[in-house]
Every structure is written in structure tokens, then in C-alpha cells.
Design a protein around this motif. Sequence first.
Motif, PDB file in Angstrom:
ATOM      1  N   GLU A   1      15.985  18.154  50.325  1.00  0.00           N
ATOM      2  CA  GLU A   1      16.425  19.120  49.434  1.00  0.00           C
ATOM      3  C   GLU A   1      16.792  20.073  50.446  1.00  0.00           C
ATOM      4  O   GLU A   1      17.538  21.068  49.712  1.00  0.00           O
TER       5      GLU A   1
ATOM      6  N   LEU B   1      19.465  24.004  49.298  1.00  0.00           N
ATOM      7  CA  LEU B   1      18.505  24.966  49.529  1.00  0.00           C
ATOM      8  C   LEU B   1      19.250  25.481  50.551  1.00  0.00           C
ATOM      9  O   LEU B   1      18.912  27.167  50.433  1.00  0.00           O
ATOM     10  N   THR B   2      20.628  25.126  50.910  1.00  0.00           N
ATOM     11  CA  THR B   2      21.159  25.778  51.924  1.00  0.00           C
ATOM     12  C   THR B   2      22.529  26.074  51.441  1.00  0.00           C
ATOM     13  O   THR B   2      23.819  26.600  52.400  1.00  0.00           O
TER      14      THR B   2
ATOM     15  N   LYS C   1      21.052  27.526  46.239  1.00  0.00           N
ATOM     16  CA  LYS C   1      18.865  28.073  46.460  1.00  0.00           C
ATOM     17  C   LYS C   1      18.391  28.727  45.252  1.00  0.00           C
ATOM     18  O   LYS C   1      17.280  28.504  44.898  1.00  0.00           O
TER      19      LYS C   1
ATOM     20  N   MET D   1      16.829  25.988  42.714  1.00  0.00           N
ATOM     21  CA  MET D   1      15.562  25.658  43.158  1.00  0.00           C
ATOM     22  C   MET D   1      14.768  27.362  42.830  1.00  0.00           C
ATOM     23  O   MET D   1      13.672  26.872  42.808  1.00  0.00           O
TER      24      MET D   1
ATOM     25  N   GLN E   1      11.648  26.620  40.577  1.00  0.00           N
ATOM     26  CA  GLN E   1      10.167  27.611  41.585  1.00  0.00           C
ATOM     27  C   GLN E   1       9.408  27.987  40.356  1.00  0.00           C
ATOM     28  O   GLN E   1       8.225  28.086  40.100  1.00  0.00           O
TER      29      GLN E   1
ATOM     30  N   PRO F   1      10.704  21.958  49.089  1.00  0.00           N
ATOM     31  CA  PRO F   1      11.509  23.135  49.089  1.00  0.00           C
ATOM     32  C   PRO F   1      10.534  24.569  49.056  1.00  0.00           C
ATOM     33  O   PRO F   1      11.674  25.465  49.816  1.00  0.00           O
ATOM     34  N   GLU F   2       9.763  24.579  48.093  1.00  0.00           N
ATOM     35  CA  GLU F   2       8.352  25.917  47.434  1.00  0.00           C
ATOM     36  C   GLU F   2       8.774  26.365  49.669  1.00  0.00           C
ATOM     37  O   GLU F   2       8.878  27.413  49.871  1.00  0.00           O
TER      38      GLU F   2
ATOM     39  N   LEU G   1      11.782  27.300  51.518  1.00  0.00           N
ATOM     40  CA  LEU G   1      12.138  29.256  51.453  1.00  0.00           C
ATOM     41  C   LEU G   1      11.328  30.461  51.558  1.00  0.00           C
ATOM     42  O   LEU G   1      11.349  30.770  52.491  1.00  0.00           O
TER      43      LEU G   1
ATOM     44  N   VAL H   1      22.092  31.365  54.252  1.00  0.00           N
ATOM     45  CA  VAL H   1      21.092  31.431  53.348  1.00  0.00           C
ATOM     46  C   VAL H   1      20.126  30.886  52.931  1.00  0.00           C
ATOM     47  O   VAL H   1      18.617  31.388  51.543  1.00  0.00           O
ATOM     48  N   LEU H   2      19.229  29.740  53.356  1.00  0.00           N
ATOM     49  CA  LEU H   2      17.579  29.928  53.325  1.00  0.00           C
ATOM     50  C   LEU H   2      16.936  30.687  53.388  1.00  0.00           C
ATOM     51  O   LEU H   2      16.009  31.190  53.011  1.00  0.00           O
ATOM     52  N   THR H   3      17.262  31.694  54.477  1.00  0.00           N
ATOM     53  CA  THR H   3      16.112  33.160  55.074  1.00  0.00           C
ATOM     54  C   THR H   3      16.328  34.440  54.723  1.00  0.00           C
ATOM     55  O   THR H   3      15.971  35.212  54.251  1.00  0.00           O
ATOM     56  N   ALA H   4      17.581  34.178  53.878  1.00  0.00           N
ATOM     57  CA  ALA H   4      17.974  35.844  53.146  1.00  0.00           C
ATOM     58  C   ALA H   4      16.666  35.866  51.833  1.00  0.00           C
ATOM     59  O   ALA H   4      16.110  34.615  51.314  1.00  0.00           O
ATOM     60  N   ILE H   5      16.343  37.402  52.372  1.00  0.00           N
ATOM     61  CA  ILE H   5      15.165  37.547  50.596  1.00  0.00           C
ATOM     62  C   ILE H   5      15.824  37.967  49.577  1.00  0.00           C
ATOM     63  O   ILE H   5      17.046  39.077  49.669  1.00  0.00           O
TER      64      ILE H   5
END
Lengths: 160, 168, 174
Positions: B44, B48-49, B54, B57, B61, C66-67, C70, C169-173
Motif C-alpha cells: 500500500e 499512502l505516500t 493517503k 486510505m 479506515q 496501511p493503518e 500511518l 506525506v506519510l508522517t504528516a499529522i
Amino acid sequence: MRKFITTIIALIISISAVAHDDRDHSNKDKKAIVDVIKSIKYGWENGDGLPFRRNFLDFEGARYIEGGGQNAGLDSLVEHHVEPEKDALEYLKLSFSEIEVHFEGEDKSFAWAIADTRIKGKVNKSGKTFDKKGFQTFLFRKINGNWKVVHTHSSSRDNK
Amino acid sequence: MRKDRNKMKKNSIILTTVSLMFLTMSNVVTAHTSEGNNANKRDELPVLTSSAGKVVMQFHQAIQANDKSKARGFLADNVIIYEGGRVERSADDYANHHMLADMKYLAQLEVEILEHEVREVGQTAFSMSRTKLTGEFKGKEVNSEGMESMVLLKKDGKWKIAHIHWSH
Amino acid sequence: MKALKILLILLLLGGASAATVMYSGIVNVAADEPHSDIVYWLLEETREASIKKSAQHIKVPDLESPELLLMGGADYEYMCSSCHLKPGLEESDMSIGLYPQPPNLGISHETHQHGTDEELARQNFWVIKHGIKASGMPAWGKTHSDERIWAMVAFIKRLPTLTPEQYQVLTAID
């Protein structure tokens, strides 16, 4: 005072011209998209792959969804779905109504269109007829001045 | 006597060698097996990136986690949703009606993403995914594939879902 | 009896030597002065063996969801990146100042542990949960659930494959 009024009038005229031009541009694009949709209708009804090859953007990862299935790629759509229906069906009547077109992006080069659908037909082999209604989603990109379909998604159920 | 001892020594060498061979082989098989278990899992990360991916997803969720306000937050106010022969023409319309049914349904099922692609084109994005739903709902077995298309628009730096088309 | 006397004398001498070393202040505890190679090797090997043994029975869950990525991404950025760095960041005040230097988890060759993916995951989980004495690595298990720690393990596994943009992107809150 005269100069001031003249300036204001000139400003109003130029703003109106731009707005009108913008609306013209938008109407032209909307007509172009509706024309593409009409040609897709023709293609389905006649089992003719040419409108698809002309108006769809062929690229890796393209997907055309119908109900719970899909065609992966333009060749699959035309060769395994559109063209075989010419022999499989005695007739197919497809109509798109309540077409809505939305233009997006700064340069308005992306559009999505949605429509209500009605599909009627008769299967040669079984002699069964069908009458379904549903929805269609089209996604478009403007490439070199032409609107090309990049994705379609249709769903329907028996018309009761 | 000497002959017997030599024979025993020879047998024990053979036994030790064969045992070592089996031991090595079983470790190799175990290593490969544990690699194999994940071999068919969908990655994924590409979705996700991407910032639009994102959001998609996270929306999924939130629906599965029964988080109504979070899910509603990902929808544009004037989102148009096609689902099950119906159309909903606002986020509130969906959130107050069909979303609750969707959440209840998905809470009972195992959802596996078979395919998911997201493409960003400037301030717009589109997402296409295919999922497998398995489990039991209201006493009936479920084993079906679902298709989803989405249009997302970026406004004030945030992606919002402007259109969803669900079918199966 | 004689042997017992000798043993007692040796123990007393040993104790006295240890006390002399301890209270004389001759042991250098400065973090900016590395151990000798032999001492470093002894400490490293002891630590690795201890972690391996302590983690051996930990059951690793599915780390591909994916959860988890994230959740782990957000926590990694907030809790870990200042010491263990991230794609595009080669050093920080903490990574320079701490001794032993925290491994740079943003690049794969720095994860010096050996073993299968599952062994690494088990050991990473243990280290994050229990910390490491006198190293600057906190025991996050005191304040974070096992689920959150597994999420960080899942994220760390993918971290070396991320570009700086993907990491952001992945770590943005949101």
C-alpha cells in the motif's frame, strides 16, 4: 469627470468581455465533452471500437469499470467488451441523461462528468431482453486541445 | 571387535552428516516459507505516500472504524455519491443516512484491497480501487468484489473527496 | 580452610580495587570521548546478545497494514526522528551528541542487526518498548501501547525505502 466615467465604462466592458469569453470557453468544452459521450453511446450501440480508440487516452493502468468487473486497458475494453457485443446482442439502446460536467484545475484541463443511464437490449443466444437504469462516471483530461477519456465507471440495476 | 568399532564410527559420521543436512534444509525452508507468506500481500506504500491517496486510505479506515465525524471530514460538502442505484448529493446527506449503514456492514467483514491506484494531476486526483469483502452479515455469508472510483479536489491545501462511484 | 581464606582475601582485594576505581573518578564517562575498541566491542556484543535473547519469544503480527504505517509514521516523526533521523536528514544535534550514536534508521546499511525480517521486527519491538540502559534510548512501553509500538516497527521497516517527499506525506499529522 468625463474621463473618469469613460474609464469606468471601459473597465465594465472589458470585464464583461472576459467573462463572456470564459463562459464561451466553458460552453465549448462542455459541448466537446458531451459530443465525446454521444460518440461513446454510438460505439456501444453499434459494437464499434473506433469512437473509443479516438476519444480514450490509452495508457498503462487505465481501468474501465462496469458493475463488479472491469476492463484493464483500452485494447481489452474494445476487443473483449465493445466489439463482441455486436454479435452477442440483437440490439442495444443506451441513453445518457442529466449529464453534469465539472471542470477542475487552474487551467481547467481536467473534467469529470456524471450521467443517468438507461440500457435496453436483447441477447441473441438466449433471446432474453434486459432493461436497466443506473449511473455513469467519466473522467477526462484535455490533451493538446482535445478531451480524452481516462476512466469510466458504470453501474446499473434492473429498471422496475 | 575393531571392525565393529570402525563400522560404528562410520555410521555415526553418516548419521551426523545427514542430520546436519536436514537441519540446514529445514532452516532454509522455514526462511523461505516466512518470506512466502508475505509474497502475495499488496504493497500500500505507493498509495499512502501520495497525499491524495493517503486521504482515500484514511477515509476507508474511518468508515471501517465507525468514525463518522472523521469520515465526514474527508468529504467535500457538495460531494456526489453513487451507490446501490442511489445518488446522494451532499456530505451531510450521506453522513446522516447511508454512511451509517455502510459502517455497520463493513464492521462485520474482512476487507482486502486487491488493486488501488491514485493519480494526482495538479489540484485534482482520481482514485480507482477494487476490494474483496468476506465474512458474515446478518447471518448470510458474504464473498464479493467491490469497485470504487473517486475524484478528489485540493482546496486550501487539503484534499477533499468530490465524487464517489461505488458498485459491485 | 586454606582455600576459603585465599578466596576471602581475593574477594576483599577485588572489592577494594573496584571501590578505588569507582570513587577515584578515573573512569571517563564523557559522551564525547569514545570507549576503546575492546570495551566498545564488549558492550556491543553484550547488548546484542541480551536483546536477541529477551526478544526471542515475541510474536510478530502482520506489519503490512496501511493503518500501522500511518500510525507509526506520525509517532516516528514526533518521537524518534530527532535521534534516529529521516530521509533527507543526515545528522541532528542529538545524533551527533549521543554516545553510543543512535543508528540512522533512514538508511538501510545503518540497521546493523543481522537476522530475518521477523527477528529484526521482534528485536526492534523489544528495544522500543524496553529501551536500553544508559544509552539515551527510552522505554516507550511505559507510555505507549503495544499496538503503537508495533506501528513504529512497521514504519521503521519501510523507512529506508522512502524519499523525503514520501516521508513527509506519510508522517504528516492532518
